[in-house]
Design an enzyme around this catalytic site. Structure first.
Site, PDB file in Angstrom:
ATOM      1  N   GLY A   1       0.840  -1.206   0.000  1.00  0.00           N
ATOM      2  CA  GLY A   1       0.000   0.000   0.000  1.00  0.00           C
ATOM      3  C   GLY A   1       0.867   1.246   0.000  1.00  0.00           C
ATOM      4  N   PHE A   2       0.191   2.360   0.069  1.00  0.00           N
ATOM      5  CA  PHE A   2       0.880   3.646   0.001  1.00  0.00           C
ATOM      6  C   PHE A   2       1.883   3.800   1.156  1.00  0.00           C
ATOM      7  CE2 PHE A   2      -0.074   8.040   1.809  1.00  0.00           C
ATOM      8  CZ  PHE A   2       1.028   8.631   1.216  1.00  0.00           C
ATOM      9  N   ILE A   3       1.425   3.745   2.385  1.00  0.00           N
ATOM     10  CA  ILE A   3       2.334   3.949   3.526  1.00  0.00           C
ATOM     11  C   ILE A   3       3.250   2.732   3.692  1.00  0.00           C
ATOM     12  CG2 ILE A   3       2.508   4.358   6.029  1.00  0.00           C
ATOM     13  CD1 ILE A   3      -0.110   5.898   5.879  1.00  0.00           C
TER      14      ILE A   3
ATOM     15  N   ASP B   1       0.405  -8.810   1.244  1.00  0.00           N
ATOM     16  CA  ASP B   1      -0.617  -7.858   0.797  1.00  0.00           C
ATOM     17  C   ASP B   1      -1.510  -8.578  -0.201  1.00  0.00           C
ATOM     18  OD1 ASP B   1      -1.953  -5.598  -0.536  1.00  0.00           O
ATOM     19  OD2 ASP B   1      -0.463  -4.365   0.496  1.00  0.00           O
TER      20      ASP B   1
ATOM     21  N   LEU C   1      -0.272  -3.053   9.021  1.00  0.00           N
ATOM     22  CA  LEU C   1      -0.897  -1.932   8.318  1.00  0.00           C
ATOM     23  C   LEU C   1      -2.080  -2.368   7.467  1.00  0.00           C
ATOM     24  CD1 LEU C   1       1.869  -0.646   9.141  1.00  0.00           C
ATOM     25  CD2 LEU C   1       1.896   0.487   6.934  1.00  0.00           C
TER      26      LEU C   1
ATOM     27  N   ALA D   1      -1.091  -0.131  13.165  1.00  0.00           N
ATOM     28  CA  ALA D   1      -1.451   1.151  12.549  1.00  0.00           C
ATOM     29  C   ALA D   1      -2.936   1.382  12.760  1.00  0.00           C
ATOM     30  CB  ALA D   1      -1.124   1.127  11.068  1.00  0.00           C
TER      31      ALA D   1
ATOM     32  N   TYR E   1     -16.032   2.058  10.614  1.00  0.00           N
ATOM     33  CA  TYR E   1     -14.572   2.011  10.487  1.00  0.00           C
ATOM     34  C   TYR E   1     -13.914   2.415  11.800  1.00  0.00           C
ATOM     35  CZ  TYR E   1      -9.993   2.345   8.350  1.00  0.00           C
ATOM     36  OH  TYR E   1      -8.686   2.151   8.040  1.00  0.00           O
TER      37      TYR E   1
ATOM     38  N   LYS F   1     -11.666  -0.152  14.139  1.00  0.00           N
ATOM     39  CA  LYS F   1     -10.272   0.125  14.516  1.00  0.00           C
ATOM     40  C   LYS F   1     -10.137   0.274  16.036  1.00  0.00           C
ATOM     41  CE  LYS F   1      -7.182   0.481  12.057  1.00  0.00           C
ATOM     42  NZ  LYS F   1      -6.295  -0.528  11.425  1.00  0.00           N
TER      43      LYS F   1
END
Ligand code: UDP
Length: 329
Positions: A14-16, A35, A80, A121, A153, A157
């Site tokens: 992913g991005f991060i 992933d 993540l 995360a 969401y 989390k």
């Protein structure tokens, strides 16, 4: 934790996650990524695949057999993997909740079995709505009703955080929780709703820059390299264990001003248009509620790591402009 150690990153394409993989490799870690490429993509880690210290598994974190082996064979897990982006979450509520709750349960249970440290995360969504000032880690949470899907969401989390803290308390599992605020940089895509890359892409294409509502809602943005620096620092700091940390920037900007800045810096002729949420979200609007303000109090991470973001908003806009210009060549 010393270089030569082995890190597992869930959601590492992913991005991060892909920036985190780079940072850990540069620090001498061996890095394994798992992933399922639901929102991440192979291109994000393509440049790492030839590195002998890097391994990639296209698979799901629900695959307990594989996860058991990967967690056994690492020293630290950076967890993540999660659903990302408001639009994705509204379109895939079931998948988002199950990935967050069941996936994290798998990661923590196996980390406990093999006594591996976990960095979880988490997200600023935890704080909910009606935020009038900077959010600190011990603030109360204010959420909307369960009939508005967006809040699932936040709660999913929160369950992840409760689980991690419970493992820390009852099982002495070493966990660090980071609540990520709006993060931007190369490889982030606008298609899941993230405002800064969306505005940049519209500006470059000469298309209208669409500000939702009156644009007075406030956000702060952190460059991904600053965020990753904080994540790694916290994950390796003994005093961070068992703690929750905001990671973000405390420099607020309204979305309207963000649109103006992106238009100016790109030299774009795009019009800035204001559209109501109902029009922006269509049939998803019933599940959506915006936050008037999402800014972190970062004194906790600042104190522990002497954390100070290096990139200001104009630098982030310019980097993102360069990134998308490069892609169009
Ligand atoms: N937003 C906007 N136009 C867009 C996308 C987002 O005005 O094309 C607004 C959105 O309503 C929110 C802010 O920008 O107030 C940040 O949105 P994003 O989805 O990036 O992050 P989040 O709301 O999760 O902080």
């Amino acid at each position: 934790m010393k270089p030569g150690k082995r890190a597992l990153i869930t959601g590492g394409a992913g991005f991060i996650g892909s920036h985190l993989a780079e940072e850990l490799l540069a620090g001498g870690f061996k890095v394994t990524v798992i992933d399922n490429l639901s929102t991440g993509c192979r291109e994000n880690i393509g440049h790492l695949l030839k590195n002998k210290n890097f391994r990639f598994h296209k698979n799901t974190i629900m695959n307990e057999r594989l996860m058991s082996r990967l967690i056994r064979d690492c020293d630290i897990v950076y967890h993540l993997a999660a659903a990302v982006g408001v639009k994705y979450i509204l379109d895939h509520p079931l998948d988002s909740i199950l990935t967050n709750v069941q996936g994290t349960e798998v990661v923590l249970r196996l980390a406990d079995k093999f006594h591996r440290k976990v960095l979880l995360a988490s997200t600023s969504e935890i704080y909910g709505k009606d935020l009038s000032s900077a959010s600190s880690e011990d603030d109360d949470r204010t959420l909307g009703p369960t009939s508005i899907g967006r809040w699932s969401y936040s709660d999913s989390k929160a369950i992840d955080e409760f689980l991690a803290l419970a493992y820390a308390k009852e099982r002495k599992l070493r966990v660090v929780i980071v609540r990520m605020f709006n993060t931007v940089g190369p490889r982030q895509v606008g298609s899941y709703g993230m405002v800064l890359p969306r505005f940049v892409q519209s500006a470059l294409a000469g298309k209208p820059i669409t500000v939702y509502s009156d644009g007075l809602q406030a956000r702060s943005f952190t460059y991904v390299k600053d965020a990753v620096w904080a994540i790694v620092g916290l994950s390796l700091h003994k005093k961070a264990e068992g703690g929750v940390f905001n990671v973000g920037s405390d420099q607020a900007v309204s979305i309207k001003d963000l649109a103006i800045r992106i238009k100016t810096r790109s030299g774009s002729r795009s019009k800035i248009v204001f559209i109501p949420y109902a029009k922006a979200f269509g049939k998803r609007a019933a599940d959506f509620e915006d936050m008037g303000c999402r800014i972190p109090d970062i004194s906790r991470v600042r104190k522990l790591l002497n954390y100070r973001p290096h990139f200001d908003l104009d630098m982030m806009i310019d980097e993102t402009l360069d990134h998308f210009k490069g892609k169009r060549k």
